[in-house]
Scaffold this active site. Structure first.
Site, PDB file in Angstrom:
ATOM      1  N   LYS A 120       0.821  -1.212   0.000  1.00 34.53           N
ATOM      2  CA  LYS A 120       0.000   0.000   0.000  1.00 34.53           C
ATOM      3  C   LYS A 120       0.859   1.267   0.000  1.00 34.53           C
ATOM      4  CE  LYS A 120      -2.222  -1.176   3.809  1.00 34.53           C
ATOM      5  NZ  LYS A 120      -1.952  -2.560   4.205  1.00 34.53           N
ATOM      6  N   ARG A 139      -0.987  -9.776  13.184  1.00 34.98           N
ATOM      7  CA  ARG A 139      -1.556  -8.752  12.296  1.00 34.98           C
ATOM      8  C   ARG A 139      -2.348  -9.398  11.159  1.00 34.98           C
ATOM      9  NH1 ARG A 139       3.849  -6.180  11.072  1.00 34.98           N
ATOM     10  NH2 ARG A 139       2.810  -4.920   9.502  1.00 34.98           N
TER      11      ARG A 139
HETATM   12  P1  ATP Z   1       1.486  -1.983   4.623  1.00 35.67           P
HETATM   13  O1  ATP Z   1       2.743  -2.745   4.762  1.00 35.67           O
HETATM   14  O2  ATP Z   1       0.626  -2.543   3.502  1.00 35.67           O
HETATM   15  O3  ATP Z   1       1.699  -0.522   4.497  1.00 35.67           O
HETATM   16  P2  ATP Z   1       0.989  -2.465   7.505  1.00 35.67           P
HETATM   17  O4  ATP Z   1      -0.166  -3.217   8.134  1.00 35.67           O
HETATM   18  O5  ATP Z   1       2.304  -3.097   7.607  1.00 35.67           O
HETATM   19  O6  ATP Z   1       0.606  -2.186   5.995  1.00 35.67           O
HETATM   20  P3  ATP Z   1       0.557   0.188   8.684  1.00 35.67           P
HETATM   21  O7  ATP Z   1      -0.598   0.546   7.834  1.00 35.67           O
HETATM   22  O8  ATP Z   1       1.724   1.046   8.683  1.00 35.67           O
HETATM   23  O9  ATP Z   1       1.209  -1.169   8.302  1.00 35.67           O
HETATM   24  O10 ATP Z   1      -0.031   0.018  10.202  1.00 35.67           O
HETATM   25  C1  ATP Z   1       0.782  -0.370  11.285  1.00 35.67           C
HETATM   26  C2  ATP Z   1      -0.067  -0.554  12.565  1.00 35.67           C
HETATM   27  O11 ATP Z   1      -0.692   0.707  12.931  1.00 35.67           O
HETATM   28  C3  ATP Z   1      -1.232  -1.525  12.455  1.00 35.67           C
HETATM   29  O12 ATP Z   1      -0.838  -2.874  12.664  1.00 35.67           O
HETATM   30  C4  ATP Z   1      -2.176  -0.992  13.546  1.00 35.67           C
HETATM   31  O13 ATP Z   1      -1.787  -1.402  14.838  1.00 35.67           O
HETATM   32  C5  ATP Z   1      -2.004   0.505  13.477  1.00 35.67           C
HETATM   33  N1  ATP Z   1      -2.999   1.119  12.570  1.00 35.67           N
HETATM   34  C6  ATP Z   1      -2.733   1.709  11.360  1.00 35.67           C
HETATM   35  N2  ATP Z   1      -3.860   2.143  10.778  1.00 35.67           N
HETATM   36  C7  ATP Z   1      -4.882   1.799  11.624  1.00 35.67           C
HETATM   37  C8  ATP Z   1      -6.293   1.952  11.588  1.00 35.67           C
HETATM   38  N3  ATP Z   1      -6.909   2.515  10.546  1.00 35.67           N
HETATM   39  N4  ATP Z   1      -7.016   1.491  12.637  1.00 35.67           N
HETATM   40  C9  ATP Z   1      -6.434   0.931  13.672  1.00 35.67           C
HETATM   41  N5  ATP Z   1      -5.113   0.735  13.786  1.00 35.67           N
HETATM   42  C10 ATP Z   1      -4.329   1.167  12.781  1.00 35.67           C
END
Ligand code: ATP
Ligand code: MG
Length: 189
Positions: free
Chosen positions: A14, A145
């Site tokens: 993303k 996650r």
């Molecule tokens: P990607 O690698 O695709 O960017 P990701 O899941 O590794 O996705 P982030 O989107 O950076 O990483 O989110 C990291 C953490 O921040 C999540 O695991 C969660 O704990 C918290 N978080 C981020 N966005 C939200 C949200 N909309 N609602 C609740 N918690 C969130």
């Protein structure tokens, strides 16, 4: 406004694709993960709260996220559009986003679902943990996650299909190839 929700499991790409979309379509970017990591780095109260959830692989409570999102959105002036990266992650967040946009005379233009097989997600995230040292990119937290993704976030696929905003994107391939597919989807709105 061009309001894009970029969606997918952790590690689906993303953030990488959002940067390209921002550059090409000249829209603003809201990455809730980046916002939270900045708060943690700055040692704010919000950061302290967020860290507890993130380290456990859990989501931050909806009410908190929804307030953060609205305040970041309203900080953009004369925006041509926004890419929402990492938000919504629950049905409640999707409903709140819809309401927030309606109140501002806007709506979601498209939801792009970057689909990547689970074994590839694990490989990417473990590598990212080694390279960048992101604390939640360790095997145990990644597994949590992914479980949270399946139980709380994946139901949004059907929700956005119901809204007629859903667009599938194959998230496996070269970054350029995936970006080309995204542009095709965005240009056909
Ligand atoms: P990607 O690698 O695709 O960017 P990701 O899941 O590794 O996705 P982030 O989107 O950076 O990483 O989110 C990291 C953490 O921040 C999540 O695991 C969660 O704990 C918290 N978080 C981020 N966005 C939200 C949200 N909309 N609602 C609740 N918690 C969130
Ligand atoms: Mg990200």
């Amino acid at each position: 406004m061009l309001n894009i929700v970029i969606f997918g499991a952790p590690g689906s790409g993303k953030g990488t694709q959002s940067e390209r979309i921002v550059e090409k379509y000249k829209i603003n970017h809201i990455s809730t993960g980046d916002v939270l990591r900045a708060e943690i780095k700055n040692g704010t109260e919000l950061g302290k709260t967020a860290k507890g959830y993130i380290d456990q692989g859990q989501l931050i409570p909806d009410e908190l996220m929804i307030d953060i999102l609205a305040s970041v959105f309203d900080s953009f002036k004369d925006s041509k559009g926004v890419i929402f990266d990492g938000f919504p992650r629950t049905i409640a967040q999707a409903e709140a986003l819809k309401n927030m946009l309606v109140e501002r005379g806007q709506d979601v233009s498209v939801m792009l679902d970057l689909e990547v097989p689970e074994d590839e997600l694990m490989t990417r995230l473990i590598k990212r943990g080694k390279d960048s040292g992101r604390a939640d990119d360790n095997e145990e937290t990644i597994k949590k996650r992914l479980t949270v993704y399946h139980s709380q976030t994946a139901p949004l696929i059907d929700w956005y299909k119901g809204e007629k905003k859903y667009q599938h994107i194959n998230g496996l391939g070269t970054m350029d190839g995936i970006f080309a597919d995204i542009c095709k989807a965005v240009d056909s709105i």
